[in-house]
Design a protein around this motif. Structure first.
Motif, PDB file in Angstrom:
ATOM      1  N   LEU A   1       0.848  -1.189   0.000  1.00 51.38           N
ATOM      2  CA  LEU A   1       0.000   0.000   0.000  1.00 51.38           C
ATOM      3  C   LEU A   1       0.884   1.239   0.000  1.00 51.38           C
ATOM      4  O   LEU A   1       1.733   1.393   0.882  1.00 51.38           O
ATOM      5  N   VAL A   2       0.661   2.107  -0.984  1.00 48.91           N
ATOM      6  CA  VAL A   2       1.398   3.364  -1.050  1.00 48.91           C
ATOM      7  C   VAL A   2       0.576   4.430  -0.353  1.00 48.91           C
ATOM      8  O   VAL A   2      -0.591   4.647  -0.682  1.00 48.91           O
ATOM      9  N   CYS A   3       1.184   5.095   0.618  1.00 48.50           N
ATOM     10  CA  CYS A   3       0.452   6.028   1.479  1.00 48.50           C
ATOM     11  C   CYS A   3       1.431   7.035   2.046  1.00 48.50           C
ATOM     12  O   CYS A   3       2.200   6.704   2.952  1.00 48.50           O
TER      13      CYS A   3
ATOM     14  N   PRO B   1     -13.604  15.234   1.040  1.00 55.19           N
ATOM     15  CA  PRO B   1     -14.478  14.228   0.440  1.00 55.19           C
ATOM     16  C   PRO B   1     -13.935  13.742  -0.901  1.00 55.19           C
ATOM     17  O   PRO B   1     -13.301  14.514  -1.634  1.00 55.19           O
ATOM     18  N   GLY B   2     -14.175  12.468  -1.203  1.00 59.68           N
ATOM     19  CA  GLY B   2     -13.738  11.899  -2.476  1.00 59.68           C
ATOM     20  C   GLY B   2     -12.454  11.090  -2.377  1.00 59.68           C
ATOM     21  O   GLY B   2     -12.165  10.282  -3.252  1.00 59.68           O
ATOM     22  N   LYS B   3     -11.692  11.270  -1.303  1.00 67.65           N
ATOM     23  CA  LYS B   3     -10.428  10.544  -1.141  1.00 67.65           C
ATOM     24  C   LYS B   3     -10.661   9.144  -0.579  1.00 67.65           C
ATOM     25  O   LYS B   3     -11.589   8.926   0.189  1.00 67.65           O
ATOM     26  N   TRP B   4      -9.784   8.214  -0.936  1.00 68.13           N
ATOM     27  CA  TRP B   4      -9.778   6.883  -0.336  1.00 68.13           C
ATOM     28  C   TRP B   4      -8.855   6.894   0.861  1.00 68.13           C
ATOM     29  O   TRP B   4      -7.744   7.411   0.795  1.00 68.13           O
TER      30      TRP B   4
ATOM     31  N   THR C   1     -13.671   7.258  20.551  1.00 67.92           N
ATOM     32  CA  THR C   1     -13.949   6.836  19.184  1.00 67.92           C
ATOM     33  C   THR C   1     -13.605   5.365  19.035  1.00 67.92           C
ATOM     34  O   THR C   1     -12.827   4.819  19.818  1.00 67.92           O
ATOM     35  N   ASP C   2     -14.203   4.693  18.040  1.00 68.17           N
ATOM     36  CA  ASP C   2     -13.809   3.323  17.727  1.00 68.17           C
ATOM     37  C   ASP C   2     -13.368   3.179  16.273  1.00 68.17           C
ATOM     38  O   ASP C   2     -13.119   2.070  15.814  1.00 68.17           O
ATOM     39  N   LEU C   3     -13.248   4.304  15.551  1.00 67.30           N
ATOM     40  CA  LEU C   3     -12.837   4.265  14.139  1.00 67.30           C
ATOM     41  C   LEU C   3     -12.157   5.582  13.787  1.00 67.30           C
ATOM     42  O   LEU C   3     -12.783   6.640  13.875  1.00 67.30           O
ATOM     43  N   THR C   4     -10.880   5.510  13.414  1.00 68.69           N
ATOM     44  CA  THR C   4     -10.111   6.715  13.130  1.00 68.69           C
ATOM     45  C   THR C   4      -9.391   6.570  11.792  1.00 68.69           C
ATOM     46  O   THR C   4      -8.814   5.517  11.504  1.00 68.69           O
ATOM     47  N   ILE C   5      -9.446   7.640  10.994  1.00 63.21           N
ATOM     48  CA  ILE C   5      -8.723   7.650   9.721  1.00 63.21           C
ATOM     49  C   ILE C   5      -7.217   7.701  10.000  1.00 63.21           C
ATOM     50  O   ILE C   5      -6.747   8.543  10.758  1.00 63.21           O
ATOM     51  N   CYS C   6      -6.473   6.760   9.389  1.00 62.20           N
ATOM     52  CA  CYS C   6      -5.033   6.657   9.639  1.00 62.20           C
ATOM     53  C   CYS C   6      -4.180   7.176   8.495  1.00 62.20           C
ATOM     54  O   CYS C   6      -3.009   7.483   8.703  1.00 62.20           O
ATOM     55  N   GLY C   7      -4.725   7.226   7.288  1.00 60.68           N
ATOM     56  CA  GLY C   7      -3.912   7.703   6.185  1.00 60.68           C
ATOM     57  C   GLY C   7      -4.709   7.780   4.901  1.00 60.68           C
ATOM     58  O   GLY C   7      -5.760   7.145   4.770  1.00 60.68           O
ATOM     59  N   ILE C   8      -4.187   8.596   3.966  1.00 62.17           N
ATOM     60  CA  ILE C   8      -4.802   8.729   2.643  1.00 62.17           C
ATOM     61  C   ILE C   8      -4.068   7.780   1.701  1.00 62.17           C
ATOM     62  O   ILE C   8      -2.836   7.739   1.680  1.00 62.17           O
ATOM     63  N   ILE C   9      -4.831   7.005   0.943  1.00 63.29           N
ATOM     64  CA  ILE C   9      -4.229   6.057   0.007  1.00 63.29           C
ATOM     65  C   ILE C   9      -3.879   6.792  -1.285  1.00 63.29           C
ATOM     66  O   ILE C   9      -4.740   7.455  -1.877  1.00 63.29           O
ATOM     67  N   ASP C  10      -2.611   6.704  -1.700  1.00 62.57           N
ATOM     68  CA  ASP C  10      -2.157   7.432  -2.890  1.00 62.57           C
ATOM     69  C   ASP C  10      -2.712   6.803  -4.160  1.00 62.57           C
ATOM     70  O   ASP C  10      -3.258   7.481  -5.022  1.00 62.57           O
ATOM     71  N   GLN C  11      -2.544   5.487  -4.254  1.00 59.49           N
ATOM     72  CA  GLN C  11      -3.049   4.780  -5.414  1.00 59.49           C
ATOM     73  C   GLN C  11      -3.898   3.634  -4.915  1.00 59.49           C
ATOM     74  O   GLN C  11      -3.597   3.028  -3.905  1.00 59.49           O
TER      75      GLN C  11
END
Lengths: 82, 82, 82, 82, 82
Positions: free
Chosen positions: B10-12, C45-48, C68-78
């Motif tokens: 995974l690229v991140c 919005p719109g990012k994976w 919280t029980d769900l946290t965004i950890c990173g944006i996926i580049d591809q």
């Protein structure tokens, strides 16, 4: 605690150190899905078992530092599957 | 512990600090769903692995403060998928 | 760690004190299900993205006492979605 | 907390020591799936109950060191199932 | 954090001591499944809410020793359900 049928032993030479030498079993669930569990009881293939997951899976092992999330807790004597 | 096939790295570039420099893998499950796991073993794409989740996912990392909930625990040598 | 697409910001005036002023995002999963996550990264919005759940969701926040029980950890580049 | 119907008592002679002498019940969920739960309340078959899982399942037992991940928390008086 | 619609109050006279006098709500999910949650906010039926599960469900209660695994965290002001 989930109900599973023991399918097989899991052969796995490369694993993380935290698993120690725990016995691993392949389990099959009520809808055919397969999982891997640590087995402190010593269950032969074909038996129905129930498992505990999460932190309780570690406490159910003789060594509670084992890095597992699913441990066999007991063999079911009778089981009327619908 | 779930069974997965390693699909890709995974690229991140933007990620939370707590992930440190952990290697990330995209995994595919038995019904085609995809997840991301931290990989302390170093698994190439195409291999079948099993993972641990929850708090055990952190203890399976060399650095147990890594903020992961899914970690690859071992490579499966043989695997008869039904 | 699960893979999601960010759909929207969540507007919520009445909430438990333990959430503090954390940013909330509505996420959509691979099968269309929707969840709410705390967002320490700041994702439009719109990012994976991929998320961590359970206790790791708290440790991924700048303030680990956030309930919280769900946290965004990173944006996926591809991301090659199948 | 999940909602279940109590189906039966679980007979299980070989079990891990951490389960102590806890009463075990087979539960059936809203989609027919079956699980095993520890029962500190004493619920007869046929009743609708709700359960707590994870670490809370242990704290709901009189002895919180019991290695369970699902514990019956109460009997539902009225329940309009859709 | 999951998204639910509040359906009803749960009537339950026999329950484990660890639940104290917490208010219980029956929730309905996006696919029609039903769950029970503790409610520290005071939400009337018909409202959309989001919940936190696991250990965070206890920390979201005024008394964090409450043996719950699902707690209502906030009322959603706007919600465009697909």
């Amino acid at each position: 605690m989930d109900i599973w049928k023991v399918v097989d032993e899991l052969v796995c030479t490369r694993r993380v150190p935290g698993l120690h030498a725990a016995s691993l079993r392949v389990l099959e669930g009520q809808t055919g899905e397969r999982m891997v569990a640590t087995d402190p009881v010593g269950v032969p293939p074909g038996k129905w078992v129930f498992t505990t997951l999460g932190t309780a899976a570690r406490y159910a092992m003789p060594d509670p530092t084992t890095t597992t999330d699913l441990t066999i807790c007991g063999i079911i004597d009778q089981w009327s599957q619908t």
